[in-house]
Scaffold this active site. Structure first.
Site, PDB file in Angstrom:
ATOM      1  N   HIS A  39       0.661  -1.133  -0.021  1.00  0.00           N
ATOM      2  CA  HIS A  39      -0.061  -0.056  -0.019  1.00  0.00           C
ATOM      3  C   HIS A  39       0.805   1.354   0.047  1.00  0.00           C
ATOM      4  CE1 HIS A  39      -3.021  -2.842   1.125  1.00  0.00           C
ATOM      5  NE2 HIS A  39      -2.347  -3.361   2.087  1.00  0.00           N
ATOM      6  N   SER A  63      13.934  22.494 -15.911  1.00  0.00           N
ATOM      7  CA  SER A  63      12.781  23.294 -15.867  1.00  0.00           C
ATOM      8  C   SER A  63      13.261  24.628 -16.667  1.00  0.00           C
ATOM      9  CB  SER A  63      12.160  23.629 -14.889  1.00  0.00           C
ATOM     10  OG  SER A  63      11.381  24.674 -14.974  1.00  0.00           O
ATOM     11  N   LYS A  80      15.075  22.466 -10.658  1.00  0.00           N
ATOM     12  CA  LYS A  80      14.322  21.276 -11.061  1.00  0.00           C
ATOM     13  C   LYS A  80      15.389  20.236 -11.696  1.00  0.00           C
ATOM     14  CE  LYS A  80      10.294  20.198 -10.567  1.00  0.00           C
ATOM     15  NZ  LYS A  80       9.067  20.591 -11.466  1.00  0.00           N
ATOM     16  N   GLU A 103       9.105   9.086 -16.834  1.00  0.00           N
ATOM     17  CA  GLU A 103       7.789   9.487 -17.218  1.00  0.00           C
ATOM     18  C   GLU A 103       7.383   8.957 -18.509  1.00  0.00           C
ATOM     19  OE1 GLU A 103       8.892  13.307 -15.546  1.00  0.00           O
ATOM     20  OE2 GLU A 103       6.797  13.852 -15.388  1.00  0.00           O
TER      21      GLU A 103
END
Ligand code: ARG
Length: 458
Positions: A157, A278, A284, A291
């Protein structure tokens, strides 16, 4: 025009929209190698069987070599007017060698031709996926070996569950990708029968030798039913299913890399060359490759749905619907190619923060199960009772703001008088991992044994 191939019974050219909806050369030009291989095998077989003269066969084979040279040096004219790769090759062959070119299509139809070309392409794609999966497994094995004894929290979980080793975690993916490679291999075995010689749908009255062309093209045997041969695309569906399951596994690993890289976890980083920055936020470092691997799953699974939907409900044998089989398959394998190679690069370059992982492995009362097991083993408590006592110990530790391993012995003895100093030996994450010696468990010896098994198999 393409119509020259069948113009005998037509009195007008195709409408513009007819050609626009019908044309597939932009997509199926990728089948040129397979198309040439099929034509060469077919031509040689026709000559051997005496269906065409050997002089014609030689002219055709020379012409096909010339076509190949043009494709390779970029001068081959891919023309929409000839609809697809099969007619483009034949039209060019006719321009190059004249009359003998018209004999190549004896005892053949575009229906068995396209079924053959596509099957050969998908077979190669499966082989490529298997090789890429093995490379990914090899990368994971190296990292697993390196981190066979390094601790990390295991989750259920996404809540701290029990300590595991990073090596064990990585080896879970080696198992998954091993089954994925097995699925591609199974699909390949089933698809490895030749449709060539099924002709349009009913077979051929010429004395063709389907076993000969099958053998030359690396198939185990010819397909046994001509209707099935030209109308089946389950080989593509099965490969897309294997690709979809693989993509699902890649996506889970990609998701973990994304989570590990978030500063709140801080479990791992990737080097600059595998991350992006970024344009506005200077701090960043984004895991874009992970992704995108996660996202490619959408295309790949979507392709399985697309082709399944195209195929369902088609009456036997060939219908033009089946021309829509190629875009989803090409798209899926292009995406899978990128995803597998990108994931292999990320796995090799991943920099785990082993200290942070180890600290997290011991936090969150991750050794509570070890306490309960100790109560069962040393004090002969029933497991349910031990679970209850341990729960109370966790509650008390939480109230005192300490970890289980720091809970004073008096506190423990309030809950269960039989507990002794010896209990603390099992409350570290390291002891917890070391104790899990069951086959396939997380103990470093077990992890190293499984790594050795895989090294022998790869
Ligand atoms: N371009 C077609 C395809 O991809 C080739 C087969 C055409 N056969 C036919 N009978 N029209 O399916």
């Amino acid at each position: 025009a393409g119509q020259d191939m069948w113009g005998g019974r037509f009195s007008s050219r195709p409408a513009e929209i007819m050609q626009a909806i019908n044309v597939s050369i932009g997509v199926d030009r990728r089948l040129w190698r397979q198309d040439l291989a099929g034509s060469r095998a077919h031509c040689r077989m026709l000559a051997k069987q005496g269906v065409i003269q050997s002089a014609d066969a030689e002219a055709i084979l020379k012409g096909l070599d010339a076509v190949e040279a043009e494709i390779l040096n970029g001068t081959f004219p891919f023309r929409d007017q000839f609809e697809d790769i099969h007619m483009n090759v034949e039209a060019r062959l006719s321009e190059l060698i004249g009359e003998p070119s018209g004999r190549l299509h004896t005892a053949r139809s575009r229906n068995d031709q396209v079924a053959l070309d596509f099957r050969l392409w998908v077979r190669d794609a499966c082989d490529r996926s298997i090789a890429q999966l093995k490379a990914l497994q090899a990368a994971l094995l190296d990292r697993a070996e390196q981190h066979a004894a390094d601790l990390m929290p295991g989750f259920t979980h996404l809540q701290t569950a029990q300590p595991v080793t990073l090596g064990h975690h990585l080896m879970a993916y080696v198992e998954m990708f091993g089954r994925d490679a097995g699925r591609f291999a199974d699909a390949r075995t089933r698809m490895n029968e030749s449709p060539l010689g099924a002709a349009a749908l009913a077979g051929s009255p010429f004395p063709i030798d389907r076993h000969m062309t099958a053998a030359e093209l690396g198939f185990d045997r010819p397909m046994a039913n001509s209707l099935d041969a030209v109308s089946d695309r389950d080989f593509a569906l099965e490969s897309l299913a294997a690709a979809s399951i693989t993509a699902g596994h890649l996506s889970r690993l990609a998701e973990e890399i994304v989570v590990w890289m978030t500063p709140m976890f801080g479990f791992a980083t990737l080097p600059d060359d595998l991350t992006t920055g970024s344009s506005i936020m200077p701090q960043k470092r984004n895991p874009d490759a992970a992704e995108l691997v996660r996202a490619k799953t959408g295309r790949i699974m979507g392709s399985l749905v697309a082709l399944s939907t195209v195929m369902k409900g088609l009456p036997l044998a060939y219908s033009k619907d089946m021309q829509e089989d190629k875009p989803p398959v090409f798209e899926a394998f292009d995406a899978l190619d990128l995803a597998l190679v990108a994931m292999t690069a990320m796995v090799s370059a991943l920099r785990p923060n082993t200290e942070r992982m180890a600290a997290a492995a011991g936090a969150g009362f991750s050794t509570a199960t070890d306490l309960a097991d100790w109560l069962v083993r040393e004090l002969n408590l029933p497991f349910r009772k031990a679970h209850h006592v341990t729960g109370a110990a966790v509650k008390q530790a939480e109230a005192l703001g300490v970890d289980l391993s720091q809970l004073p012995l008096e506190e423990m003895q309030k809950l269960e008088p039989g507990i002794t100093e010896a209990v603390y030996k099992v409350l570290t994450a390291e002891a917890s991992c070391r104790s899990r010696q069951s086959y396939g468990g997380t103990a470093p010896e077990q992890v190293r044994a499984r790594i050795a098994d895989w090294r022998a198999r790869l």
